[in-house]
Write an enzyme that holds these catalytic residues in place. Structure first.
Site, PDB file in Angstrom:
ATOM      1  N   HIS A  50      46.159  41.037  41.757  1.00 18.33           N
ATOM      2  CA  HIS A  50      45.067  40.378  41.512  1.00 18.33           C
ATOM      3  C   HIS A  50      44.982  39.426  40.222  1.00 18.33           C
ATOM      4  O   HIS A  50      45.345  39.999  39.070  1.00 18.33           O
ATOM      5  CB  HIS A  50      43.923  40.707  41.707  1.00 18.33           C
ATOM      6  CG  HIS A  50      43.480  40.696  42.684  1.00 18.33           C
ATOM      7  ND1 HIS A  50      42.471  39.820  41.697  1.00 18.33           N
ATOM      8  CD2 HIS A  50      42.474  40.537  43.817  1.00 18.33           C
ATOM      9  CE1 HIS A  50      41.067  39.297  42.861  1.00 18.33           C
ATOM     10  NE2 HIS A  50      41.096  39.417  43.672  1.00 18.33           N
ATOM     11  N   ASP A  96      42.848  42.564  50.352  1.00 16.64           N
ATOM     12  CA  ASP A  96      43.556  40.991  51.161  1.00 16.64           C
ATOM     13  C   ASP A  96      44.281  41.750  51.804  1.00 16.64           C
ATOM     14  O   ASP A  96      44.584  41.945  53.182  1.00 16.64           O
ATOM     15  CB  ASP A  96      44.191  39.955  50.520  1.00 16.64           C
ATOM     16  CG  ASP A  96      43.002  39.229  50.030  1.00 16.64           C
ATOM     17  OD1 ASP A  96      42.018  39.203  50.159  1.00 16.64           O
ATOM     18  OD2 ASP A  96      43.033  39.748  48.406  1.00 16.64           O
TER      19      ASP A  96
END
Length: 431
Positions: free
Chosen positions: A308, A365
């Protein structure tokens, strides 16, 4: 004496105040830089620029910390609901029983769409993207509620009504856009159901056959929405603040947030996860070879949903959703080759020294994508789900600007790199 930072240009030294946040974050206040020096800063993508002071969300990407109004995300995920978390984010404190009951009642009161607004769905083609429909309908909603077009600074009742309308109707609009895309009748909300159960009912019920969500499935959706409720000054939230700084109404500002979120580099991240899984399955790619190729320095292949930009250690939201994914997949007993591939990639990434050493763990995600697929939510709706979850954060950021008497319109500067002055050449003299 307050701390200052010194900037030397040529033989002159300029001092600027240092601002310290409540979590000891330091920033140099350069609001008067241009007036004092004639210079501006250049920070492409605003990666090192603080656009505001905000009391909503705190992130420490190095330590994997995410807090809403000071409360750790782990505690909210364990004990709270999306509706309660939305109140916390918007108003800055956990609600009392009376405040929460009143807010829930407002969500029920505002869950239906005006028939004129509902009929607008007939004008969209079945192939229309749900995000385009969502943005258009949120903007159009203000036409049916003129009282929220201009909320006075001390008019908290009208603001609360507008916030409740947005949070409630965004579900109804999202589910209706899905039903329109598959040619099924739009389902009306049911007031006795919880926020997440109601959305799943409107998505999956058909006439004479109501969908009853399993409590664990509804809780998984509740977690996804809580974990996406705000995330500091990202692209869409900054867009909402910028639009709101012009004095634009709440609906118009949040509609702009939907458009910013639509971009594949922002809200489309979990879509990219599923698209990669579909590619791996469709092309029958050797997973071991693909993983090794993604690790190569000169390769253009990379595993979607791992690592991330903000979290340099681990994504705290991913740890929470991993447990939910395990429970939902076991409960639903879904036979899906894409989910099998996802599980294989997850297992490799959590054990392979390449990913472990670089802290390339599965992110939020990755898990939100596989949970929503298991629920039956189509990929085209993934970013819409993100928008529903992010609505409290957008509303809170709009409110923060609206309530600040010193707020001013956002107006970034630029460094011009085009041609210097040149004369107009008449058409008959051009080569």
């Amino acid at each position: 004496m307050s701390e200052t930072a010194k900037l030397q240009i040529d033989d002159k030294t300029h001092e600027f105040p240092v601002v310290v946040g409540s979590e000891n974050e330091h920033a140099i206040d350069i609001a008067k830089l241009r007036a004092q020096t004639g210079y501006i800063t250049l920070d492409d993508g605003y990666g090192n620029t603080g656009s505001c002071q905000s009391s909503i969300t705190y992130i420490d990407g190095e330590k994997g910390i995410l807090r809403y109004r000071g409360i750790p995300i782990e505690q909210l995920a364990e004990h709270s609901t999306f509706v309660e978390t939305a109140w916390l984010i918007i108003w800055g404190h956990l609600p009392t029983k009376q405040e929460l009951a009143s807010f829930r009642a407002q969500l029920v009161r505002h869950e239906m769409l005006h028939e004129g607004l509902r009929q607008m769905f007939d004008g969209f083609p079945a192939s229309g993207h749900p995000m385009a429909i969502l943005s258009a309908m949120i903007n159009a909603m203000s036409c049916y509620h003129p009282d929220v077009m201009k909320i006075e600074m001390d008019d908290q009742a009208t603001f609360e009504s507008a916030a409740a309308r947005l949070l409630s109707k965004v579900r109804t609009i999202a589910a209706a856009s899905y039903k329109t895309s598959i040619g099924q009748p739009i389902m009306y909300p049911r007031p006795e159901k919880s926020y997440c159960e109601n959305f799943l009912h409107m998505m999956f019920s058909i006439p004479n056959q109501r969908y009853a969500a399993d409590p664990d499935v509804a809780q998984a959706l509740n977690l996804i929405l809580i974990l996406h409720a705000d995330h500091e000054q990202n692209c869409s939230t900054s867009t909402v603040r910028m639009v709101g700084s012009s004095g634009a109404n709440l609906f118009a500002s949040c509609s702009a947030g939907v458009c910013a979120l639509w971009g594949p580099l922002h809200g489309g991240a979990n879509v990219a996860v599923l698209e990669q899984l579909e590619y791996l399955h469709r092309e029958k790619v050797d997973l071991k070879a693909f993983i090794e190729e993604s690790k190569a320095k000169d390769s253009n292949k990379r595993l979607m949903g791992f690592g991330h930009r903000v979290y340099k250690n681990f994504d705290p939201r991913a740890n929470i959703l991993k447990a939910a994914a395990d429970k939902v997949l076991k409960l639903l007993k879904v036979k899906d080759p894409l989910l099998d591939i996802a599980r294989h990639l997850e297992e490799v990434a959590l054990k392979d020294s390449y990913f472990v050493e670089r802290k390339l763990y599965p992110n939020v995600d990755f898990y939100s994508g596989i949970i929503m697929r298991a629920m039956g939510i189509p990929v085209s709706m993934f970013t819409v789900m993100f928008a529903i979850g992010r609505m409290p954060g957008w509303i809170a950021n709009w409110k923060e600007i609206h309530d600040d008497p010193n707020s001013r319109i956002s107006r970034p500067r630029q460094v011009y790199t085009g041609p210097t002055k040149r004369d107009y050449v008449p058409m008959d003299q051009r080569g």
